[in-house]
Motif scaffolding. Structure first.
Motif, PDB file in Angstrom:
ATOM      1  N   MET A 260       0.830  -1.215   0.000  1.00  0.00           N
ATOM      2  CA  MET A 260       0.000   0.000   0.000  1.00  0.00           C
ATOM      3  C   MET A 260       0.862   1.261   0.000  1.00  0.00           C
ATOM      4  O   MET A 260       0.532   2.244  -0.662  1.00  0.00           O
ATOM      5  CB  MET A 260      -0.949   0.010   1.204  1.00  0.00           C
ATOM      6  CG  MET A 260      -2.115  -0.947   1.066  1.00  0.00           C
ATOM      7  SD  MET A 260      -3.048  -0.762  -0.476  1.00  0.00           S
ATOM      8  CE  MET A 260      -3.678   0.887  -0.327  1.00  0.00           C
ATOM      9  N   LYS A 261       1.974   1.224   0.717  1.00  0.00           N
ATOM     10  CA  LYS A 261       2.865   2.380   0.750  1.00  0.00           C
ATOM     11  C   LYS A 261       3.435   2.647  -0.637  1.00  0.00           C
ATOM     12  O   LYS A 261       3.447   3.794  -1.101  1.00  0.00           O
ATOM     13  CB  LYS A 261       3.990   2.118   1.757  1.00  0.00           C
ATOM     14  CG  LYS A 261       4.916   3.276   1.983  1.00  0.00           C
ATOM     15  CD  LYS A 261       5.945   2.929   3.039  1.00  0.00           C
ATOM     16  CE  LYS A 261       6.922   4.059   3.256  1.00  0.00           C
ATOM     17  NZ  LYS A 261       7.953   3.715   4.235  1.00  0.00           N
ATOM     18  N   ASN A 262       3.894   1.592  -1.318  1.00  0.00           N
ATOM     19  CA  ASN A 262       4.443   1.746  -2.670  1.00  0.00           C
ATOM     20  C   ASN A 262       3.367   2.189  -3.653  1.00  0.00           C
ATOM     21  O   ASN A 262       3.610   3.061  -4.492  1.00  0.00           O
ATOM     22  CB  ASN A 262       5.082   0.436  -3.138  1.00  0.00           C
ATOM     23  CG  ASN A 262       6.327   0.093  -2.346  1.00  0.00           C
ATOM     24  OD1 ASN A 262       6.972   0.970  -1.782  1.00  0.00           O
ATOM     25  ND2 ASN A 262       6.652  -1.187  -2.295  1.00  0.00           N
ATOM     26  N   LEU A 263       2.182   1.596  -3.562  1.00  0.00           N
ATOM     27  CA  LEU A 263       1.078   1.970  -4.440  1.00  0.00           C
ATOM     28  C   LEU A 263       0.694   3.434  -4.226  1.00  0.00           C
ATOM     29  O   LEU A 263       0.467   4.178  -5.181  1.00  0.00           O
ATOM     30  CB  LEU A 263      -0.128   1.063  -4.206  1.00  0.00           C
ATOM     31  CG  LEU A 263      -1.365   1.359  -5.049  1.00  0.00           C
ATOM     32  CD1 LEU A 263      -1.058   1.157  -6.528  1.00  0.00           C
ATOM     33  CD2 LEU A 263      -2.515   0.463  -4.615  1.00  0.00           C
ATOM     34  N   ASN A 264       0.658   3.864  -2.980  1.00  0.00           N
ATOM     35  CA  ASN A 264       0.300   5.247  -2.666  1.00  0.00           C
ATOM     36  C   ASN A 264       1.325   6.215  -3.259  1.00  0.00           C
ATOM     37  O   ASN A 264       0.963   7.254  -3.818  1.00  0.00           O
ATOM     38  CB  ASN A 264       0.174   5.441  -1.155  1.00  0.00           C
ATOM     39  CG  ASN A 264      -0.445   6.767  -0.804  1.00  0.00           C
ATOM     40  OD1 ASN A 264      -1.359   7.239  -1.468  1.00  0.00           O
ATOM     41  ND2 ASN A 264       0.051   7.381   0.253  1.00  0.00           N
ATOM     42  N   THR A 265       2.603   5.868  -3.186  1.00  0.00           N
ATOM     43  CA  THR A 265       3.649   6.715  -3.763  1.00  0.00           C
ATOM     44  C   THR A 265       3.476   6.824  -5.280  1.00  0.00           C
ATOM     45  O   THR A 265       3.542   7.921  -5.842  1.00  0.00           O
ATOM     46  CB  THR A 265       5.038   6.147  -3.427  1.00  0.00           C
ATOM     47  OG1 THR A 265       5.188   6.120  -2.001  1.00  0.00           O
ATOM     48  CG2 THR A 265       6.146   6.986  -4.037  1.00  0.00           C
ATOM     49  N   ILE A 266       3.232   5.693  -5.930  1.00  0.00           N
ATOM     50  CA  ILE A 266       3.028   5.684  -7.384  1.00  0.00           C
ATOM     51  C   ILE A 266       1.809   6.527  -7.756  1.00  0.00           C
ATOM     52  O   ILE A 266       1.868   7.363  -8.662  1.00  0.00           O
ATOM     53  CB  ILE A 266       2.878   4.233  -7.896  1.00  0.00           C
ATOM     54  CG1 ILE A 266       4.206   3.497  -7.791  1.00  0.00           C
ATOM     55  CG2 ILE A 266       2.356   4.212  -9.330  1.00  0.00           C
ATOM     56  CD1 ILE A 266       4.098   1.993  -7.963  1.00  0.00           C
ATOM     57  N   GLU A 267       0.689   6.320  -7.038  1.00  0.00           N
ATOM     58  CA  GLU A 267      -0.537   7.069  -7.354  1.00  0.00           C
ATOM     59  C   GLU A 267      -0.367   8.560  -7.106  1.00  0.00           C
ATOM     60  O   GLU A 267      -0.844   9.380  -7.897  1.00  0.00           O
ATOM     61  CB  GLU A 267      -1.710   6.528  -6.536  1.00  0.00           C
ATOM     62  CG  GLU A 267      -2.184   5.190  -7.006  1.00  0.00           C
ATOM     63  CD  GLU A 267      -3.340   4.635  -6.202  1.00  0.00           C
ATOM     64  OE1 GLU A 267      -3.794   3.548  -6.558  1.00  0.00           O
ATOM     65  OE2 GLU A 267      -3.788   5.280  -5.226  1.00  0.00           O
ATOM     66  N   ARG A 268       0.309   8.935  -6.029  1.00  0.00           N
ATOM     67  CA  ARG A 268       0.530  10.357  -5.746  1.00  0.00           C
ATOM     68  C   ARG A 268       1.338  11.000  -6.876  1.00  0.00           C
ATOM     69  O   ARG A 268       1.043  12.113  -7.308  1.00  0.00           O
ATOM     70  CB  ARG A 268       1.226  10.548  -4.400  1.00  0.00           C
ATOM     71  CG  ARG A 268       0.304  10.297  -3.221  1.00  0.00           C
ATOM     72  CD  ARG A 268       0.960  10.611  -1.895  1.00  0.00           C
ATOM     73  NE  ARG A 268       1.339  12.004  -1.769  1.00  0.00           N
ATOM     74  CZ  ARG A 268       0.513  13.012  -1.490  1.00  0.00           C
ATOM     75  NH1 ARG A 268      -0.769  12.776  -1.320  1.00  0.00           N
ATOM     76  NH2 ARG A 268       0.954  14.238  -1.375  1.00  0.00           N
ATOM     77  N   ASN A 269       2.347  10.295  -7.375  1.00  0.00           N
ATOM     78  CA  ASN A 269       3.140  10.822  -8.492  1.00  0.00           C
ATOM     79  C   ASN A 269       2.297  10.948  -9.751  1.00  0.00           C
ATOM     80  O   ASN A 269       2.385  11.946 -10.469  1.00  0.00           O
ATOM     81  CB  ASN A 269       4.361   9.935  -8.743  1.00  0.00           C
ATOM     82  CG  ASN A 269       5.401  10.051  -7.647  1.00  0.00           C
ATOM     83  OD1 ASN A 269       5.468  11.062  -6.948  1.00  0.00           O
ATOM     84  ND2 ASN A 269       6.209   9.021  -7.493  1.00  0.00           N
ATOM     85  N   GLN A 270       1.461   9.947 -10.024  1.00  0.00           N
ATOM     86  CA  GLN A 270       0.593   9.999 -11.201  1.00  0.00           C
ATOM     87  C   GLN A 270      -0.422  11.138 -11.088  1.00  0.00           C
ATOM     88  O   GLN A 270      -0.678  11.847 -12.064  1.00  0.00           O
ATOM     89  CB  GLN A 270      -0.137   8.667 -11.382  1.00  0.00           C
ATOM     90  CG  GLN A 270       0.770   7.543 -11.818  1.00  0.00           C
ATOM     91  CD  GLN A 270       0.085   6.193 -11.792  1.00  0.00           C
ATOM     92  OE1 GLN A 270      -0.910   5.983 -11.105  1.00  0.00           O
ATOM     93  NE2 GLN A 270       0.626   5.252 -12.553  1.00  0.00           N
ATOM     94  N   ILE A 271      -1.000  11.312  -9.906  1.00  0.00           N
ATOM     95  CA  ILE A 271      -1.962  12.398  -9.702  1.00  0.00           C
ATOM     96  C   ILE A 271      -1.264  13.748  -9.856  1.00  0.00           C
ATOM     97  O   ILE A 271      -1.808  14.667 -10.478  1.00  0.00           O
ATOM     98  CB  ILE A 271      -2.666  12.271  -8.329  1.00  0.00           C
ATOM     99  CG1 ILE A 271      -3.582  11.034  -8.330  1.00  0.00           C
ATOM    100  CG2 ILE A 271      -3.457  13.535  -8.002  1.00  0.00           C
ATOM    101  CD1 ILE A 271      -4.164  10.677  -6.965  1.00  0.00           C
ATOM    102  N   GLN A 272      -0.050  13.883  -9.320  1.00  0.00           N
ATOM    103  CA  GLN A 272       0.683  15.140  -9.446  1.00  0.00           C
ATOM    104  C   GLN A 272       0.981  15.451 -10.905  1.00  0.00           C
ATOM    105  O   GLN A 272       0.859  16.599 -11.347  1.00  0.00           O
ATOM    106  CB  GLN A 272       1.981  15.100  -8.634  1.00  0.00           C
ATOM    107  CG  GLN A 272       2.674  16.442  -8.532  1.00  0.00           C
ATOM    108  CD  GLN A 272       1.812  17.504  -7.876  1.00  0.00           C
ATOM    109  OE1 GLN A 272       1.361  17.349  -6.748  1.00  0.00           O
ATOM    110  NE2 GLN A 272       1.553  18.598  -8.581  1.00  0.00           N
TER     111      GLN A 272
END
Length: 170
Positions: free
Chosen positions: A42-54
């Motif tokens: 979940m931590k890795n997924l959250n980092t990936i999603e935050r970068n994609q959203i940014q």
């Protein structure tokens, strides 16, 4: 002789059972290792999603501001406003979109006279409702962990899907 044969059969069956992989029942207890694997995923997924959203935000003409709960909103200082009190009532509606800006459900999700502390809502929506003003409309950009998470909504929203939520206080 029968006793010996019976005991041998039981022993043989019990030895055979130990080679199977044990799975916890639904809602069962997971080992610390399983919990750590899940937490890291979940931590890795959250980092990936935050970068994609940014990256998505960078291509937009509208400004989005990060909140303390890990989602973005179209109002600066949104989660620094005065919070609505527990047990206060609020009526609201929201539409869900994917990041291709495709509306997921034809009809908005709507609640009338919902009482804080007594309704079950997406984490980001419930948090945003604490700060939204009556009649105000805001757009939320929400990572999957604050939306429908690992399971999706079991209808149209798949697992691990970040969402755009257009929220209105009625």
């Amino acid at each position: 002789m029968r006793k010996l044969l019976f005991i041998s059969a039981i022993s043989l069956l019990s030895c055979n059972r130990n080679t199977q992989t044990a799975h916890p029942p639904v809602g069962g207890v997971l080992s610390q290792k399983d919990l750590d694997v899940s937490r890291n995923r979940m931590k890795n997924l959250n980092t990936i999603e935050r970068n994609q959203i940014q990256e998505w935000i960078n291509g937009q003409s509208v400004r989005y501001y990060p909140t303390r709960l890990n989602y973005w909103v179209t109002v600066e200082g949104f989660d620094q406003r005065e919070k609505r009190a527990d047990n206060s009532l609020i009526s609201y509606s929201y539409d869900l979109y994917d990041f291709d800006e495709t509306k997921i459900y034809d009809q908005p999700i709507e609640r009338r006279n919902a009482k804080f502390g007594h309704f079950d809502e997406l984490k980001a929506v419930e948090n945003a409702l604490r700060f939204i003003r009556d009649g105000e409309e805001v757009t939320l950009l929400v990572p999957s962990s604050l939306a429908y998470g690992t399971f999706g909504d079991e209808k149209k929203i798949d697992n691990d899907i970040p969402l755009i939520i257009k929220l209105k206080a009625l």
